[in-house]
Design an enzyme around this catalytic site. Structure first.
Site, PDB file in Angstrom:
ATOM      1  CB  SER A   1      36.604  16.347 -25.463  1.00  0.00           C
ATOM      2  OG  SER A   1      36.287  15.769 -24.213  1.00  0.00           O
TER       3      SER A   1
ATOM      4  CE1 TYR B   1      37.454  20.773 -23.021  1.00  0.00           C
ATOM      5  CE2 TYR B   1      36.370  18.728 -22.384  1.00  0.00           C
ATOM      6  CZ  TYR B   1      37.429  19.383 -22.977  1.00  0.00           C
ATOM      7  OH  TYR B   1      38.450  18.673 -23.546  1.00  0.00           O
TER       8      TYR B   1
ATOM      9  CB  VAL C   1      44.190  11.233 -21.390  1.00  0.00           C
ATOM     10  CG1 VAL C   1      45.698  11.088 -21.633  1.00  0.00           C
ATOM     11  CG2 VAL C   1      43.434  11.143 -22.715  1.00  0.00           C
TER      12      VAL C   1
ATOM     13  CE  LYS D   1      44.048  18.409 -16.776  1.00  0.00           C
ATOM     14  NZ  LYS D   1      43.646  17.388 -17.765  1.00  0.00           N
TER      15      LYS D   1
ATOM     16  CE  LYS E   1      41.461  15.028  -8.816  1.00  0.00           C
ATOM     17  NZ  LYS E   1      40.018  15.272  -9.017  1.00  0.00           N
TER      18      LYS E   1
END
Length: 325
Positions: free
Chosen positions: A116, A143, A171, A179, A188
């Site tokens: 990531s 994370y 992405v 999600k 959104k």
């Protein structure tokens, strides 16, 4: 058999779609479907079988390969940047990936892993995927740290010489609808614009960036799976690779692209950023793509405007917005 972990998730299901596009259906999907609606990402796809991630982990512990595996595409992880349970991320993201890597290497199986861009932290050390800088990176959330730990282990153990670990930037694309808060802003934004006629972005608290002028490397999910397919076809290309466009764009650019895709004039408002986010906010991300290009990958990356148009018009505005429909 191609094993795709996280195969019902966003990038994972997009990769199953890509495999189908290339005529591959001998696929094992590994995931945890739970109670959300990510199962819908699988409805239009073709695959051989499904296994819960815990069942698959038990198989890994035995060290067996009953599937005669050709490749493991490991997209499975808890990808929430706000997940508070560090022990869970250690086991689910780091330890699980480590076990899967050992399985792949022991059986001579090609492995592609999802790292990531969150590993780059605040970006002050740049966004180079050169291995020489890996140990200096300081992620801002657990994370990102869980992804960083695997890359470091793979580097020190020599595993990075035999697998590809991909640092995905921002992405976006179809199959992310399950999600919730972790959906892309484009996803959104379309909903917000349809409901209110405007789009809201965070104000800037950095003197070098105006409101909405914060920058990200937004990358189309179909481009990401094209990269992964190329890596499957070129097992000699190993190590950490950035996956982005190599060109940062502002949030204002993204907003205008969504309005244009909806054939509307842009109406953008700026809101206060939550206090807890201000110290962890990235104002600029941009993938350095020279390493992947040097490895031989030549395909172009889709522009933000073109990708936003396709995403909004061909997916978000349709009744069934999933890949393969």
């Amino acid at each position: 058999m191609y094993i795709v972990t996280g195969g019902a998730g966003f990038i994972g299901s997009a990769m199953v779609w890509k495999l189908n596009q290339m005529g591959v259906t001998d696929i094992l999907v590994v995931d945890e479907l739970g109670r959300d609606e990510k199962w819908k990402n699988l409805v239009n796809l073709k695959y051989e079988d499904y296994l819960h991630k815990d069942q698959f982990f038990k198989m890994l512990l035995k060290g067996e390969d009953p599937f005669e595996t050709d490749a493991v595409i490991h997209m499975g992880a808890n990808s929430s940047t706000t997940e508070p349970d560090a022990d869970h991320l250690m086991e689910n993201n780091y330890r699980y990936t480590q076990m899967l890597c050992r399985f792949a290497l022991n059986h001579g199986v090609r492995m592609i892993n999802a790292s990531s861009a969150a590993t780059y932290g605040d970006g002050s050390l740049g966004f180079s995927d050169d291995h020489a800088g890996l140990e200096r990176l300081k992620p801002l959330n657990m994370y990102g740290y869980s992804k960083q730990l695997f890359d470091l282990w793979a580097l020190r153990s020599g595993a990075l010489e035999r697998l590809a670990s991909l640092k995905f930037f921002n992405v976006f694309g179809p199959n992310e609808f399950h999600k919730g808060d972790m959906m892309s802003v484009i996803c959104k934004a379309r909903k917000q614009i349809r409901e209110t006629g405007r789009m809201r972005l965070f104000k800037s608290y950095h003197p070098d960036y105006p409101d909405g002028g914060q920058m990200r490397d937004f990358v189309w999910v179909k481009d990401c799976v094209d990269v992964m397919w190329w890596l499957l076809e070129h097992p000699e290309a190993n190590g950490v690779f950035n996956v982005g466009t190599g060109k940062a764009r502002t949030w204002n650019d993204l907003a205008r692209a969504v309005f244009a895709a909806l054939s509307l004039e842009p109406v953008i408002e700026y809101m206060e950023m939550p206090e807890g986010l201000r110290g962890k906010y990235q104002y600029f991300t941009q993938a350095e793509m020279g390493k992947l290009r040097a490895a031989g990958y030549e395909a172009p990356f889709t522009s933000l405007e073109d990708a936003a148009r396709e995403y909004v018009q061909d997916y978000l505005e349709r009744e069934d917005p999933h890949l393969g429909n």
